[in-house]
Design a protein around this motif. Structure first.
Motif, PDB file in Angstrom:
ATOM      1  N   SER A 553       0.682  -1.103   0.081  1.00 19.70           N
ATOM      2  CA  SER A 553      -0.213   0.421   0.233  1.00 19.70           C
ATOM      3  C   SER A 553       1.273   1.054   0.401  1.00 19.70           C
ATOM      4  O   SER A 553       0.430   2.034  -0.521  1.00 19.70           O
ATOM      5  N   ALA A 554       2.326   1.798   0.695  1.00 17.38           N
ATOM      6  CA  ALA A 554       3.234   2.072   0.621  1.00 17.38           C
ATOM      7  C   ALA A 554       4.221   1.838  -0.449  1.00 17.38           C
ATOM      8  O   ALA A 554       4.689   2.957  -1.054  1.00 17.38           O
ATOM      9  N   GLY A 555       3.369   1.397  -1.694  1.00 13.84           N
ATOM     10  CA  GLY A 555       4.854   1.672  -3.078  1.00 13.84           C
ATOM     11  C   GLY A 555       6.111   1.042  -2.389  1.00 13.84           C
ATOM     12  O   GLY A 555       6.665   1.019  -3.653  1.00 13.84           O
ATOM     13  N   ILE A 556       5.818   0.519  -1.828  1.00 11.16           N
ATOM     14  CA  ILE A 556       7.014  -0.292  -1.177  1.00 11.16           C
ATOM     15  C   ILE A 556       7.009  -1.692  -1.951  1.00 11.16           C
ATOM     16  O   ILE A 556       6.158  -2.793  -1.836  1.00 11.16           O
ATOM     17  N   ARG A 557       7.859  -2.792  -2.871  1.00 15.90           N
ATOM     18  CA  ARG A 557       8.011  -3.756  -3.532  1.00 15.90           C
ATOM     19  C   ARG A 557       8.816  -4.754  -2.340  1.00 15.90           C
ATOM     20  O   ARG A 557       9.890  -4.265  -2.235  1.00 15.90           O
ATOM     21  N   VAL A 558       8.570  -6.079  -2.214  1.00 18.13           N
ATOM     22  CA  VAL A 558       8.818  -6.862  -1.337  1.00 18.13           C
ATOM     23  C   VAL A 558       9.297  -7.931  -1.885  1.00 18.13           C
ATOM     24  O   VAL A 558       8.617  -8.910  -2.832  1.00 18.13           O
ATOM     25  N   VAL A 559      10.827  -8.082  -1.631  1.00 17.99           N
ATOM     26  CA  VAL A 559      11.831  -9.247  -2.687  1.00 17.99           C
ATOM     27  C   VAL A 559      11.934 -10.472  -1.704  1.00 17.99           C
ATOM     28  O   VAL A 559      12.511  -9.657  -0.218  1.00 17.99           O
ATOM     29  N   MET A 560      11.739 -11.450  -1.889  1.00 15.35           N
ATOM     30  CA  MET A 560      12.437 -13.337  -1.245  1.00 15.35           C
ATOM     31  C   MET A 560      13.300 -13.208  -1.460  1.00 15.35           C
ATOM     32  O   MET A 560      13.630 -13.628  -2.816  1.00 15.35           O
ATOM     33  N   ILE A 561      14.850 -13.783  -0.839  1.00 15.65           N
ATOM     34  CA  ILE A 561      15.980 -13.973  -1.620  1.00 15.65           C
ATOM     35  C   ILE A 561      16.013 -15.224  -0.859  1.00 15.65           C
ATOM     36  O   ILE A 561      16.791 -14.296   0.801  1.00 15.65           O
ATOM     37  N   THR A 562      16.683 -16.011  -0.790  1.00 19.96           N
ATOM     38  CA  THR A 562      16.546 -17.117   0.193  1.00 19.96           C
ATOM     39  C   THR A 562      17.651 -18.182  -0.522  1.00 19.96           C
ATOM     40  O   THR A 562      17.844 -18.624  -1.626  1.00 19.96           O
ATOM     41  N   GLY A 563      18.111 -19.064   0.742  1.00 16.07           N
ATOM     42  CA  GLY A 563      19.067 -20.260   0.610  1.00 16.07           C
ATOM     43  C   GLY A 563      18.392 -21.324  -0.024  1.00 16.07           C
ATOM     44  O   GLY A 563      18.838 -21.967  -0.359  1.00 16.07           O
ATOM     45  N   ASP A 564      16.786 -21.022   0.535  1.00 16.62           N
ATOM     46  CA  ASP A 564      16.326 -22.901  -0.115  1.00 16.62           C
ATOM     47  C   ASP A 564      16.419 -23.335  -0.974  1.00 16.62           C
ATOM     48  O   ASP A 564      16.007 -22.152  -1.930  1.00 16.62           O
TER      49      ASP A 564
END
Length: 895
Positions: A553-564
């Protein structure tokens, strides 16, 4: 030369994890009998001890001196030097005092220097069991060298990187290094050359923890050459970027300083040319103008505002290690988050169970036995689902883990996957007690565990990989009892659960002979009854799902970076509301150049099987695209990326010390939702800093205008340089400080992130600063010359001018609290009680300034009659009204 030695020489460029065990030994010039003490000593002298280098430390003196590294402070120090040359010692002392106050505030708030490498060093093992001179002995882990043969047992911390030579049920917890959410089963077979750290099943890495089994390995890398050492080296090499606010304020300070110096020189020369000023008079006039126009209170108010933000964030469980990180959060446009322990609970949970009757859903997260098992949307009554009860009993009795309650928290003793199965049984009320007569422990070659137990009867239970159990099963439970195994049905269910990113385990059982005392492999080879499947996952935090919505909603992109693994990552991402066209793996990142990687990050939001280098490259790729990046994580593998990110955010409970020290913010509750609250706080702080600048600069503009006009027309100065310093400081630490307590604007989390290159002041605000400067400066000069005309003394007229300037600032404070909207509403007027307290403090300070003899001596002030106070009060009220009219006009023109 032996054949296998020649083979090793040919394969010299092959990674050691891709070599067979005997070739690996030759590669490090060792043997199964280990090294001699003499050879180990020579290698220790050559390679150095098995420890990480000391982190560079910044002295307290250096940090204090750095507080003066500000172009506005340089100009003030220059002014102090000139006043000292002219022997105006009071002026010199006051200017130096202002500069020192700013430096002390900054020094105290900045805190200690980073200790990232110290945190890494604390993770290394202190002792190791090594084979030297043909005998096993325990030595200091720092004395290990490449080629040493080392023994590993359950509970050991791996002391150096090693190629495994022998394993017996060896499982190693690598989450801190790789992001893998469950312990990894180790084997001795080589893996492909392209395998990432998390896929090197024949390697054990320094700082990881043995949770089960035993093994023997040969040391292949120590100290800085190990995987954790490479991370330490990366952290030293990672460049820490300046924050958006720092860059903006530096640019703003340079422009303002150049303008001040240029104007001061010009009007000094004009004073000499028009009015024949002497050199000392020119210098004093120029110094007066510089002191008037430099917002010397701004660095202090900026530091105090950030410090107050730090305190407010601490109350929301976000501990800030770097002041500017608070504000930087407000401009974050991308949050790169680790999965395990950050978005997820880092506690394995049974999510689904499949029996021949169908699929069951299981609620609740973690190891707490809180939740219920549902079938077709209704809570299960165990009497109606006997096979489910039998499945839960099998998983509980073929299990080495336990769950215990300590105070109000449930804690796991044992391996996470087995803990999840224990918790599942407890949710059903299945906590069977039976005597264990025999066990076949889990081995990576078999991929199952078996137990022989005695309860009402003797039974054999089998738990492990579904494919291995299907090979041994002949029956399953049907509606009317035992029926032949439907292998195709179970393979379809396994595929469906795996597609959801679940780790799948199966259970089998069969009745044993009444006199059976020993359990052997032949007892579980065939004839087992297949009971069902469990789909296990490290579940998302429920509050993190809501936090991600708030970030979107705040215009922020959420990205997942994992070793799994990619499947697990995508499944969790979907559940959390992180949408992505596909998963990009570490192998793809490895092959991509910088340009193509920038293109990939534009569309992909899920990255899996990533190494520390990959995470670092991804953060850089986002930054190269203009993003302001926050990186969250808890493992050592996250530390370099955390340091490089604009804001590094570490988990405080489950995060490693190295991660915490590399980060700028530490979440005390390991809760992703605290990030959304911190972003809101960061945006509020930026708003309040902007309000403070728009408030402070008209004071300086008005004072500069007063000095400039007086010099150009050859008039007496309405204000002395020391009186100007007084006004600047008291209004900054009272009125400007009040703006630090302004509450958040209602729409603050519905705005898009501000651009990193955005100017701190737009055209409307620059106009307002100029307009109010003329307004207050004109009023100050008007009062001064009117009082001179009325025959009052110079000191009295100047004191009235100071009061007029102060009252103009008091009323303008209430204008500045709302930059765009009207301040003429009751709910807004009293929404910040601190503002009224600060006004009261300032009035007390002005009474001291006017009436105290020692202040009259220092600042050349004079006692005033009460009518003079009402003149200043009336002018302040007029200024407030005019500025509100200007704001209304600007709203009509530009909004």
């Amino acid at each position: 030369m032996p054949t296998h030695w020649r083979y090793t020489m040919k394969k010299i460029d092959t990674p050691i994890y891709a070599l067979e065990a005997d070739a690996a030994l030759l590669h490090v010039k060792s043997s199964p009998e280990g090294l001699s003490s003499q050879e180990a000593t020579l290698r220790l002298e050559r390679d150095g001890p098995n420890r990480l280098s000391e982190p560079p430390k910044e002295s307290a003196l250096k940090r204090f001196v750095y507080q003066f590294h500000n172009v506005l402070i340089y100009v003030l120090l220059g002014a102090a030097l000139l006043t000292a040359v002219l022997e105006h010692w009071i002026d010199t002392g006051v200017i130096i005092g202002v500069v020192l106050v700013n430096a002390i505030i900054g020094f105290v708030q900045e805190g200690k220097a980073e200790k990232a490498l110290e945190g890494l060093r604390q993770m290394l093992a202190s002792k190791a069991t090594v084979l030297r001179d043909g005998a096993w002995s325990e030595i200091d882990a720092a004395l290990l060298v490449e080629g040493d043969v080392v023994r590993l047992r359950s509970g050991d911390r791996v002391s150096a990187d090693m190629r495994l030579l022998e394993v017996t049920g060896l499982r190693i917890e690598e989450a801190a290094l790789t992001g893998e959410s469950v312990p990894v089963f180790k084997e001795t077979k080589p893996v492909r050359e392209e395998a990432g750290v998390g896929d090197r099943s024949c390697m054990a890495h320094s700082s990881t923890l043995v949770v089960a089994g035993r093994g023997v390995g040969v040391i292949t890398a120590t100290g800085p050459r190990s995987e954790i050492g490479r991370i330490g080296t990366m952290m030293l090499e990672v460049e820490t970027l300046q924050t958006p606010l720092t860059l903006q304020m530096e640019a703003f300070g340079k422009i303002l300083s150049l303008a001040i110096i240029g104007i001061a020189v010009c009007f000094g020369l004009l004073g000499w040319w028009l009015h024949g000023y002497g050199l000392e008079e020119i210098f004093l006039a120029a110094i007066g103008f510089a002191v008037a126009t430099i917002p010397e209170g701004l660095p202090a108010i900026m530091t105090i505002t950030l410090a107050l933000g730090v305190e407010r964030m601490a109350r929301r469980n976000a501990i800030t290690r770097k002041l500017t990180a608070v504000e930087t959060l407000g401009s974050v446009s991308v949050i790169c988050s680790d999965k395990t322990g950050t978005l997820t609970c880092n506690e394995m949970t049974v999510r689904h169970v499949v029996t021949p009757k169908g699929m069951y859903g299981v609620s609740g997260t973690g190891y707490a036995p809180v939740g219920e098992v549902q079938f077709e949307g209704e809570a299960v009554v165990l009497e109606d689902h006997p096979v489910l009860g039998h499945f839960a009993r099998a998983m509980a009795l073929c299990n080495d883990a336990d769950i215990v309650q300590k105070e109000e928290k449930w804690e796991l003793v044992g391996e996470p996957t087995e803990g999840a199965l224990r918790a599942f049984g407890m949710k059903l009320g299945v906590t069977p007690k039976a005597k264990r007569l025999g066990v076949i422990p889990f081995e990576s070659e078999n991929k199952f565990m078996a137990t022989l137990v005695e309860g009402e009867k003797r039974e054999i239970f089998l738990k492990g990989a579904p494919d291995r159990l299907l090979e041994r099963a002949a029956f399953q439970w049907g509606a009317s009892g035992l029926e032949p195994l439907d292998k195709a049905f179970w393979e379809g269910q396994i595929e469906a659960l795996s597609f959801q990113g679940l780790r799948v385990l199966a259970a089998c059982a069969k009745e044993a002979a009444a006199d059976q005392e020993i359990l052997g492999m032949e007892d579980v080879q065939e004839g087992m009854v297949f009971l069902g499947l469990a789909g296990i996952v490290d579940p998302p935090r429920p509050e993190a799902i809501e936090a991600i919505k708030a970030c979107h909603s705040a215009g922020i992109r959420v990205v997942m970076i994992t070793g799994d693994h990619g499947g697990t990552a995508m499944a969790i991402a979907r559940e959390m509301g992180i949408t992505s066209e596909r998963v990009i793996t570490g192998e793809e990142i490895e092959k991509a150049d910088e340009v193509s990687l920038r293109e990939k990050v534009l569309t992909c939001n899920v990255f899996a099987r990533t190494s520390p280098e990959h995470k670092l490259r991804l953060v850089k790729a986002f930054q190269a695209g203009g993003a302001v990046v926050a990186m969250t994580g808890d493992g050592v593998n996250d530390a370099p990326a955390l340091k490089r990110a604009d804001v590094g955010i570490a988990m405080g409970i489950k995060g490693t010390e190295a991660t915490k020290e590399a980060a700028k913010i530490v979440l005390a509750d390991d809760n992703f939702s605290s990030i959304a609250a911190a972003v809101k706080e960061g945006r509020t702080i930026y708003d309040n800093l902007k309000k403070a600048i728009v408030f402070i600069l008209p004071t300086n503009g008005a004072e500069g205008l007063v000095i400039l006009t007086a010099v150009l027309f050859g008039l007496a100065l309405p204000l002395t340089p020391l009186q100007i310093l007084w006004v600047n400081m008291v209004t900054a630490v009272t009125l400007a400080l009040a703006l630090s307590f302004e509450p958040s604007e209602p729409d603050i989390m519905r705005r898009p992130p501000r651009k990193s290159g955005e100017r701190i002041l737009d055209g409307v605000l620059v106009w307002r600063i100029g307009f109010v400067s003329v307004l207050i400066g004109g009023a100050t000069m008007g009062v001064f010359f009117y009082e001179i005309h009325e025959g009052v003394g110079l000191e009295v007229a100047r004191t009235i001018a100071v009061n007029t300037l102060v009252f103009g600032e008091i009323f303008y404070l209430f204008n500045a609290r709302f930059l765009r909207t009207s301040s003429l509403r009751k709910e807004k007027l009293f929404s910040n009680p601190v503002a009224w307290v600060c006004v009261g403090i300032l009035l007390v300070l002005q009474l001291v300034f006017v009436y105290m003899p020692f202040m009259q001596f220092l600042f050349a002030s004079s006692a005033l009659a009460w009518k003079h106070w009402f003149i200043s009060l009336g002018i302040g009220m007029v200024i407030f009204g005019i500025v509100e009219a200007e704001k209304a006009l600007m709203r009509r023109l530009y909004m």
